[in-house]
Motif scaffolding. Structure first.
Motif, PDB file in Angstrom:
ATOM      1  N   ASP A 185      42.998  35.571 -24.638  1.00  7.74           N
ATOM      2  CA  ASP A 185      43.008  36.544 -25.649  1.00  7.74           C
ATOM      3  C   ASP A 185      42.316  36.184 -26.612  1.00  7.74           C
ATOM      4  O   ASP A 185      42.397  34.994 -27.109  1.00  7.74           O
ATOM      5  CB  ASP A 185      44.678  36.593 -25.970  1.00  7.74           C
ATOM      6  CG  ASP A 185      45.183  38.011 -26.460  1.00  7.74           C
ATOM      7  OD1 ASP A 185      44.196  38.817 -26.257  1.00  7.74           O
ATOM      8  OD2 ASP A 185      46.273  38.358 -26.362  1.00  7.74           O
ATOM      9  N   SER A 186      41.351  37.051 -27.158  1.00  4.85           N
ATOM     10  CA  SER A 186      40.521  36.542 -28.066  1.00  4.85           C
ATOM     11  C   SER A 186      41.210  36.093 -29.280  1.00  4.85           C
ATOM     12  O   SER A 186      40.391  34.989 -29.933  1.00  4.85           O
ATOM     13  CB  SER A 186      39.554  37.905 -28.528  1.00  4.85           C
ATOM     14  OG  SER A 186      40.342  38.937 -29.078  1.00  4.85           O
ATOM     15  N   GLU A 187      42.099  36.566 -29.848  1.00  3.45           N
ATOM     16  CA  GLU A 187      42.615  36.091 -31.082  1.00  3.45           C
ATOM     17  C   GLU A 187      43.265  34.633 -31.113  1.00  3.45           C
ATOM     18  O   GLU A 187      43.101  33.684 -31.560  1.00  3.45           O
ATOM     19  CB  GLU A 187      43.815  36.909 -31.749  1.00  3.45           C
ATOM     20  CG  GLU A 187      43.406  38.249 -31.971  1.00  3.45           C
ATOM     21  CD  GLU A 187      43.110  39.349 -30.840  1.00  3.45           C
ATOM     22  OE1 GLU A 187      43.384  38.743 -29.706  1.00  3.45           O
ATOM     23  OE2 GLU A 187      43.027  40.361 -30.891  1.00  3.45           O
ATOM     24  N   GLU A 216      51.134  39.927 -29.086  1.00  5.73           N
ATOM     25  CA  GLU A 216      50.128  38.517 -29.477  1.00  5.73           C
ATOM     26  C   GLU A 216      50.762  37.840 -30.590  1.00  5.73           C
ATOM     27  O   GLU A 216      50.724  36.644 -30.491  1.00  5.73           O
ATOM     28  CB  GLU A 216      48.750  39.199 -30.256  1.00  5.73           C
ATOM     29  CG  GLU A 216      47.874  39.973 -29.026  1.00  5.73           C
ATOM     30  CD  GLU A 216      46.489  40.328 -29.349  1.00  5.73           C
ATOM     31  OE1 GLU A 216      45.829  40.682 -28.549  1.00  5.73           O
ATOM     32  OE2 GLU A 216      46.235  40.302 -30.624  1.00  5.73           O
ATOM     33  N   LYS A 227      49.017  38.193 -21.665  1.00  3.06           N
ATOM     34  CA  LYS A 227      50.087  37.939 -22.376  1.00  3.06           C
ATOM     35  C   LYS A 227      51.470  38.136 -22.321  1.00  3.06           C
ATOM     36  O   LYS A 227      52.365  37.492 -22.745  1.00  3.06           O
ATOM     37  CB  LYS A 227      49.594  38.542 -23.950  1.00  3.06           C
ATOM     38  CG  LYS A 227      49.515  39.913 -23.948  1.00  3.06           C
ATOM     39  CD  LYS A 227      48.953  40.794 -25.064  1.00  3.06           C
ATOM     40  CE  LYS A 227      47.368  40.968 -24.700  1.00  3.06           C
ATOM     41  NZ  LYS A 227      46.432  41.289 -25.598  1.00  3.06           N
ATOM     42  N   ASN A 286      50.202  45.781 -29.160  1.00  8.70           N
ATOM     43  CA  ASN A 286      49.160  44.654 -28.484  1.00  8.70           C
ATOM     44  C   ASN A 286      49.248  43.743 -29.785  1.00  8.70           C
ATOM     45  O   ASN A 286      49.597  42.395 -29.349  1.00  8.70           O
ATOM     46  CB  ASN A 286      47.840  45.196 -28.493  1.00  8.70           C
ATOM     47  CG  ASN A 286      46.954  43.925 -27.995  1.00  8.70           C
ATOM     48  OD1 ASN A 286      47.219  43.241 -26.795  1.00  8.70           O
ATOM     49  ND2 ASN A 286      45.900  43.643 -28.716  1.00  8.70           N
TER      50      ASN A 286
HETATM   51 MG    MG Z   1      43.811  40.166 -28.156  1.00  6.15          MG
END
Ligand code: MG
Ligand code: NDP
Length: 401
Positions: A161-163, A233, A136, A229
């Motif tokens: 990135d999971s989100e 994000e 990121k 983080n």
């Molecule tokens: Mg993440």
């Protein structure tokens, strides 16, 4: 939302992993092995880049039979040249390797940690490779350049990135920008979600590394504890989905089952749910736009009947408001935010500064430097360098007090 446009360029089955020895890198190799066992498609890993864990890199190169590896460590040449035909070393080793082996339509996994990922991310896209992006920091610090590189070659950035993978999945039915009311990123809250500001200030490294739901590399784990983080994000989501700070938000969700959600203008909310396991977003980035049988664990809804959400206290966690302000500023602000954080996290991990000094240093560095727009790589490197210098100075001054 260019990132969401369907790809008009065919993908090859070749994969290059940057950051192969890290948490995302190792998971990626496992996902590729799983997909190859399914048998419908055979992916080939053709290049690996890593930092200092040369034994791990050597073992991976040997097991996968790759003929190109890269590492900034000059010692990698001696360490690996018996095993691998082409060993690229030096600060730009990953970029050099990409220039030698990457072909349009290959998939590059961007899983180097920190600003070291900026040049490789841009190089991969310039060479026409789709970029499965975990790093990121490259979007936060150099968003306009990363997007411009993709635009020029027609390559895609697919979030890992999971989100952001969750948002990407929620937006898949070809949704238009004007239909999106808000993108809300979920945050587990890390180990200090319920701690007071004072208690958090003096938290030690072991406490900060004790993440309740995710197992990740040390830098991103510390970022999760400070909520830097989530700040990174939010800025990442701004670049990926083309949204201003007024359409971005974050919320605590300690179970890490709902990976983010999108609220549409008609007030429908679409979310993506699954247990916390990076194999799912990694696999989706590889198989996209298709879905293939998964290697990630399945959701047992009887276990997760009690999903909990709560607003983030922005006084205890100033990273959220700071990031939303960065989004409203010229793009250089992202590079300051990222660089100051990297300096402070590295010092915290070496037990040189208290946990509370991380966010304070980022805040003070942003106050000291007036950001301009980023238009060239030289701009990013200059602002990154200056922000590191200022952050160091701030930390030295605070340790003298
Ligand atoms: Mg993440
Ligand atoms: P790790 O610390 O586990 O791994 C980092 C990787 O980057 C290692 O392979 C490391 O090599 C490599 N590396 C570091 N510097 C260089 C360099 N100069 N050149 C080449 N390789 C380098 O981190 P994670 O895997 O946890 O995270 C990677 C990225 O993905 C980060 O940006 C993080 O924010 C993001 N991310 C991670 C998630 C996770 O679940 N882990 C979730 C979402 C995003 P070596 O170890 O050999 O030194």
């Amino acid at each position: 939302m260019k990132v969401l446009a369907p790809s008009n360029k065919p993908r090859t089955d070749r994969i290059i992993i940057l950051g192969s020895t890290g948490s995302i890198g190792v998971n990626t190799i496992e996902v590729v092995e799983h997909l190859n066992r399914l048998g419908s498609r055979r992916f080939e890993i053709v290049g690996l880049a890593a930092g200092t864990r040369l034994d791990e890199l050597a073992a991976q190169a040997h097991a996968l039979g790759v003929s190109h590896v890269a590492s900034p460590d000059p010692g990698a040449k001696e360490h690996l040249s018996d095993l691998v035909e082409n060993v690229h070393v030096g600060a730009d080793a990953a970029v050099e390797m990409l220039h030698q082996i990457a072909r349009p339509g290959d998939l590059v996994i961007g899983a180097i940690v920190g600003a070291a990922g900026i040049k490789p991310s841009i190089a991969a896209l310039e060479l026409g490779c789709d970029l499965a992006l975990a790093n990121k920091e490259s979007l936060v610090a150099a968003g306009p350049l990363v997007l411009a590189a993709a635009e020029r070659s027609g390559a895609k950035i697919i979030p890992v990135d999971s989100e952001h993978s969750a948002v990407f999945q929620c937006l898949h039915a070809g949704r238009q920008d004007r239909e999106i009311a808000k993108v809300v990123l979920t945050a587990s809250g890390g180990p200090f979600r319920t701690w007071t500001k004072d208690r958090m200030r003096s938290a030690n490294v072991k406490e900060a590394l004790n993440h309740p739901t995710w197992s990740m590399g040390s830098k991103v784990t510390i970022d999760s504890a400070s909520l830097m983080n989530k700040g990174l994000e939010l800025i990442e989501a701004h670049w990926l989905f083309g949204l201003g700070s007024d359409r971005l938000d974050a919320i605590f969700h300690p179970q890490s089952i709902v990976h983010s959600f999108v609220e549409f203008t008609d007030h429908a909310v679409i979310a993506q749910l699954s247990p916390p396991d990076m194999k799912l977003p990694i696999q989706y980035a590889i198989s996209w736009p298709d879905r293939l049988p998964g290697s990630a664990s399945r959701t047992d809804f009887t276990q997760f009947a009690d999903l909990h959400f709560e607003s983030i206290d922005r006084v205890r966690f100033p990273a959220i408001a700071m990031a939303l302000e960065v989004i409203d500023q010229p793009s250089g602000a992202g590079a300051i935010f990222n660089a100051a954080n990297e300096v402070a996290v590295a010092q915290f991990l070496q037990e040189k500064i208290p946990f509370g000094a991380i966010v304070d240093t980022v805040e003070a560095t942003l106050e000291r430097i007036t950001p301009g727009e980023i238009t060239t790589l030289a701009d990013v490197l200059e602002i990154d360098h200056e922000s590191r210098r200022v952050a160091q100075e701030i930390l030295m001054a605070s340790s003298d007090r």
